[in-house]
Design a protein around this motif. Structure first.
Motif, PDB file in Angstrom:
ATOM      1  N   ILE A  18       0.870  -1.080   0.179  1.00 52.74           N
ATOM      2  CA  ILE A  18      -0.019   0.022  -0.181  1.00 52.74           C
ATOM      3  C   ILE A  18       1.054   1.517  -0.135  1.00 52.74           C
ATOM      4  O   ILE A  18       0.589   2.189  -0.545  1.00 52.74           O
ATOM      5  N   THR A  19       1.875   1.427   0.717  1.00 53.00           N
ATOM      6  CA  THR A  19       2.864   2.367   0.771  1.00 53.00           C
ATOM      7  C   THR A  19       3.483   2.618  -0.628  1.00 53.00           C
ATOM      8  O   THR A  19       3.527   3.836  -1.184  1.00 53.00           O
ATOM      9  N   ALA A  20       3.786   1.432  -1.438  1.00 54.82           N
ATOM     10  CA  ALA A  20       4.367   1.565  -2.712  1.00 54.82           C
ATOM     11  C   ALA A  20       3.301   2.141  -3.739  1.00 54.82           C
ATOM     12  O   ALA A  20       3.764   3.005  -4.490  1.00 54.82           O
ATOM     13  N   LEU A  21       2.159   1.703  -3.624  1.00 54.18           N
ATOM     14  CA  LEU A  21       1.073   2.353  -4.335  1.00 54.18           C
ATOM     15  C   LEU A  21       0.847   3.783  -3.894  1.00 54.18           C
ATOM     16  O   LEU A  21       0.300   4.450  -4.992  1.00 54.18           O
ATOM     17  N   LEU A  22       1.048   4.459  -2.853  1.00 56.81           N
ATOM     18  CA  LEU A  22       0.831   5.555  -2.425  1.00 56.81           C
ATOM     19  C   LEU A  22       1.831   6.407  -3.051  1.00 56.81           C
ATOM     20  O   LEU A  22       1.605   7.701  -3.460  1.00 56.81           O
ATOM     21  N   TYR A  23       2.821   5.923  -2.999  1.00 54.08           N
ATOM     22  CA  TYR A  23       4.206   6.760  -3.655  1.00 54.08           C
ATOM     23  C   TYR A  23       3.754   6.954  -5.255  1.00 54.08           C
ATOM     24  O   TYR A  23       4.019   7.740  -5.696  1.00 54.08           O
ATOM     25  N   GLU A  24       3.323   5.690  -5.669  1.00 52.55           N
ATOM     26  CA  GLU A  24       3.002   5.850  -7.070  1.00 52.55           C
ATOM     27  C   GLU A  24       1.918   6.679  -7.545  1.00 52.55           C
ATOM     28  O   GLU A  24       2.050   7.412  -8.324  1.00 52.55           O
ATOM     29  N   ALA A  25       0.922   6.551  -6.605  1.00 52.77           N
ATOM     30  CA  ALA A  25      -0.238   7.740  -7.118  1.00 52.77           C
ATOM     31  C   ALA A  25       0.339   9.059  -6.906  1.00 52.77           C
ATOM     32  O   ALA A  25      -0.213   9.766  -7.517  1.00 52.77           O
ATOM     33  N   CYS A  26       1.041   9.345  -5.825  1.00 61.07           N
ATOM     34  CA  CYS A  26       1.407  10.778  -5.762  1.00 61.07           C
ATOM     35  C   CYS A  26       2.348  11.135  -6.800  1.00 61.07           C
ATOM     36  O   CYS A  26       2.119  12.433  -7.320  1.00 61.07           O
ATOM     37  N   ASN A  48      -5.192  18.116  -8.337  1.00 57.21           N
ATOM     38  CA  ASN A  48      -4.298  16.868  -8.276  1.00 57.21           C
ATOM     39  C   ASN A  48      -3.170  17.378  -7.065  1.00 57.21           C
ATOM     40  O   ASN A  48      -2.765  16.350  -6.641  1.00 57.21           O
ATOM     41  N   LEU A  49      -2.827  18.500  -7.192  1.00 55.11           N
ATOM     42  CA  LEU A  49      -1.547  18.752  -5.860  1.00 55.11           C
ATOM     43  C   LEU A  49      -2.434  18.839  -4.571  1.00 55.11           C
ATOM     44  O   LEU A  49      -1.819  18.221  -3.503  1.00 55.11           O
ATOM     45  N   GLN A  50      -3.460  18.966  -4.382  1.00 56.38           N
ATOM     46  CA  GLN A  50      -4.229  18.848  -3.123  1.00 56.38           C
ATOM     47  C   GLN A  50      -4.447  17.130  -2.888  1.00 56.38           C
ATOM     48  O   GLN A  50      -4.447  16.886  -1.687  1.00 56.38           O
ATOM     49  N   LYS A  51      -4.456  16.579  -3.765  1.00 51.21           N
ATOM     50  CA  LYS A  51      -4.630  14.990  -3.735  1.00 51.21           C
ATOM     51  C   LYS A  51      -3.345  14.467  -3.245  1.00 51.21           C
ATOM     52  O   LYS A  51      -3.476  13.477  -2.321  1.00 51.21           O
ATOM     53  N   VAL A  52      -2.549  15.109  -3.797  1.00 51.34           N
ATOM     54  CA  VAL A  52      -0.922  14.687  -3.517  1.00 51.34           C
ATOM     55  C   VAL A  52      -0.654  14.816  -1.888  1.00 51.34           C
ATOM     56  O   VAL A  52      -0.228  13.925  -1.381  1.00 51.34           O
ATOM     57  N   ASN A  53      -1.279  16.080  -1.499  1.00 49.11           N
ATOM     58  CA  ASN A  53      -1.219  16.182  -0.014  1.00 49.11           C
ATOM     59  C   ASN A  53      -1.794  15.313   0.925  1.00 49.11           C
ATOM     60  O   ASN A  53      -1.520  14.936   1.774  1.00 49.11           O
ATOM     61  N   ASP A  54      -2.969  15.171   0.415  1.00 49.61           N
ATOM     62  CA  ASP A  54      -3.818  14.125   1.121  1.00 49.61           C
ATOM     63  C   ASP A  54      -3.242  12.531   1.112  1.00 49.61           C
ATOM     64  O   ASP A  54      -3.348  11.973   2.045  1.00 49.61           O
ATOM     65  N   LEU A  55      -2.414  12.290   0.094  1.00 46.24           N
ATOM     66  CA  LEU A  55      -1.632  10.935  -0.038  1.00 46.24           C
ATOM     67  C   LEU A  55      -0.477  11.096   0.919  1.00 46.24           C
ATOM     68  O   LEU A  55      -0.096  10.092   1.576  1.00 46.24           O
ATOM     69  N   LEU A  56       0.011  12.240   0.918  1.00 44.69           N
ATOM     70  CA  LEU A  56       1.438  12.526   1.771  1.00 44.69           C
ATOM     71  C   LEU A  56       0.878  12.153   3.324  1.00 44.69           C
ATOM     72  O   LEU A  56       1.557  11.761   4.189  1.00 44.69           O
ATOM     73  N   SER A 109      11.997   4.274  -4.933  1.00 47.40           N
ATOM     74  CA  SER A 109      12.844   3.275  -5.604  1.00 47.40           C
ATOM     75  C   SER A 109      13.396   2.470  -4.249  1.00 47.40           C
ATOM     76  O   SER A 109      13.475   1.218  -4.469  1.00 47.40           O
ATOM     77  N   SER A 110      13.851   3.285  -3.225  1.00 50.13           N
ATOM     78  CA  SER A 110      14.492   2.613  -1.952  1.00 50.13           C
ATOM     79  C   SER A 110      13.400   1.412  -1.600  1.00 50.13           C
ATOM     80  O   SER A 110      13.653   0.673  -1.161  1.00 50.13           O
ATOM     81  N   TRP A 111      12.064   2.302  -1.312  1.00 47.41           N
ATOM     82  CA  TRP A 111      11.088   1.372  -0.815  1.00 47.41           C
ATOM     83  C   TRP A 111      10.788  -0.165  -1.678  1.00 47.41           C
ATOM     84  O   TRP A 111      10.680  -0.948  -0.980  1.00 47.41           O
ATOM     85  N   GLN A 112      11.007   0.114  -2.828  1.00 48.00           N
ATOM     86  CA  GLN A 112      10.914  -1.339  -3.777  1.00 48.00           C
ATOM     87  C   GLN A 112      12.064  -2.103  -3.481  1.00 48.00           C
ATOM     88  O   GLN A 112      11.903  -3.362  -3.392  1.00 48.00           O
ATOM     89  N   GLU A 113      12.975  -1.479  -3.327  1.00 47.26           N
ATOM     90  CA  GLU A 113      14.482  -2.537  -3.027  1.00 47.26           C
ATOM     91  C   GLU A 113      14.265  -3.129  -1.514  1.00 47.26           C
ATOM     92  O   GLU A 113      14.655  -4.171  -1.427  1.00 47.26           O
ATOM     93  N   ALA A 114      13.825  -2.176  -0.739  1.00 52.94           N
ATOM     94  CA  ALA A 114      13.525  -2.914   0.660  1.00 52.94           C
ATOM     95  C   ALA A 114      12.524  -3.878   0.929  1.00 52.94           C
ATOM     96  O   ALA A 114      12.680  -4.979   1.463  1.00 52.94           O
ATOM     97  N   MET A 115      11.461  -3.697   0.001  1.00 54.23           N
ATOM     98  CA  MET A 115      10.314  -4.907  -0.232  1.00 54.23           C
ATOM     99  C   MET A 115      10.955  -6.223  -1.007  1.00 54.23           C
ATOM    100  O   MET A 115      10.698  -7.165  -0.377  1.00 54.23           O
ATOM    101  N   LYS A 116      11.714  -5.918  -1.939  1.00 51.22           N
ATOM    102  CA  LYS A 116      12.556  -6.926  -2.386  1.00 51.22           C
ATOM    103  C   LYS A 116      13.503  -7.842  -1.480  1.00 51.22           C
ATOM    104  O   LYS A 116      13.392  -9.006  -1.523  1.00 51.22           O
ATOM    105  N   ALA A 117      14.214  -7.016  -0.845  1.00 43.38           N
ATOM    106  CA  ALA A 117      14.972  -7.556   0.328  1.00 43.38           C
ATOM    107  C   ALA A 117      14.245  -8.312   1.209  1.00 43.38           C
ATOM    108  O   ALA A 117      14.652  -9.280   1.762  1.00 43.38           O
ATOM    109  N   ASP A 118      13.125  -7.748   1.894  1.00 38.03           N
ATOM    110  CA  ASP A 118      12.273  -8.416   2.824  1.00 38.03           C
ATOM    111  C   ASP A 118      11.779  -9.624   2.164  1.00 38.03           C
ATOM    112  O   ASP A 118      11.733 -10.744   3.097  1.00 38.03           O
ATOM    113  N   VAL A 119      11.173  -9.647   0.971  1.00 35.54           N
ATOM    114  CA  VAL A 119      10.795 -10.987   0.659  1.00 35.54           C
ATOM    115  C   VAL A 119      11.949 -11.919   0.317  1.00 35.54           C
ATOM    116  O   VAL A 119      11.780 -13.380   0.703  1.00 35.54           O
TER     117      VAL A 119
END
Length: 141
Positions: A18-26, A48-56, A109-119
């Motif tokens: 979900i965190t990765a999806l939120l980054y992507e949506a931002c 759109n910029l207000q939605k980014v702040n909601d996502l953050l 990008s760092s989040w994706q790498e951390a998820m791969k390492a966790d798997v």
């Protein structure tokens, strides 16, 4: 709308996904806002910029503060990004959006790498548990 996901599919996601999806949506919303500013569609850019702040804000709300200083650091980063998005929105400044995009891309990008390492770690631990269970069974015979 890019990358729509059903509520059912969303409920099957891990918090990390979900965190990765939120980054992507931002990132998607920021790119849309940048295009809209360039096309002088300031109303849609604002939305759109207000939605980014909601996502953050959602990213910040999802932090586990029991994790220690890293959670505080992520909170500070999300607040910094939110402030930059507000500045970009008020000034309709695509350079500020670029700054936010660069930071978010690095985080994503760092989040994706951390998820791969966790798997990989989880797979290793599962294999180790199976091996250990097998060895215990052999030893008891």
């Amino acid at each position: 709308m890019k990358g729509l996901i059903t509520k059912e599919a969303l409920h099957k996601k891990t918090p990390q996904e979900i965190t990765a999806l939120l980054y992507e949506a931002c990132l998607d919303r920021l790119e849309d806002a940048k295009d809209e500013i360039n096309n002088k569609d300031y109303v849609q850019a604002n939305i759109n910029l207000q939605k980014v702040n909601d996502l953050l804000e959602r990213l910040g709300a999802g932090l586990n503060y029991e994790a220690g200083i890293i959670a505080d650091q992520f909170d500070a980063i999300y607040n910094y990004l939110a402030d930059k998005v507000i500045e970009a929105n008020v000034m309709k400044d695509t350079k500020k959006i670029d700054e936010v995009v660069a930071l978010l891309e690095s985080l994503a990008s760092s989040w994706q790498e951390a998820m791969k390492a966790d798997v990989s770690i989880q797979k290793h631990l599962a294999h180790k548990q199976k091996t250990s269970a097998y060895e215990k069974n052999i030893m008891s015979e």
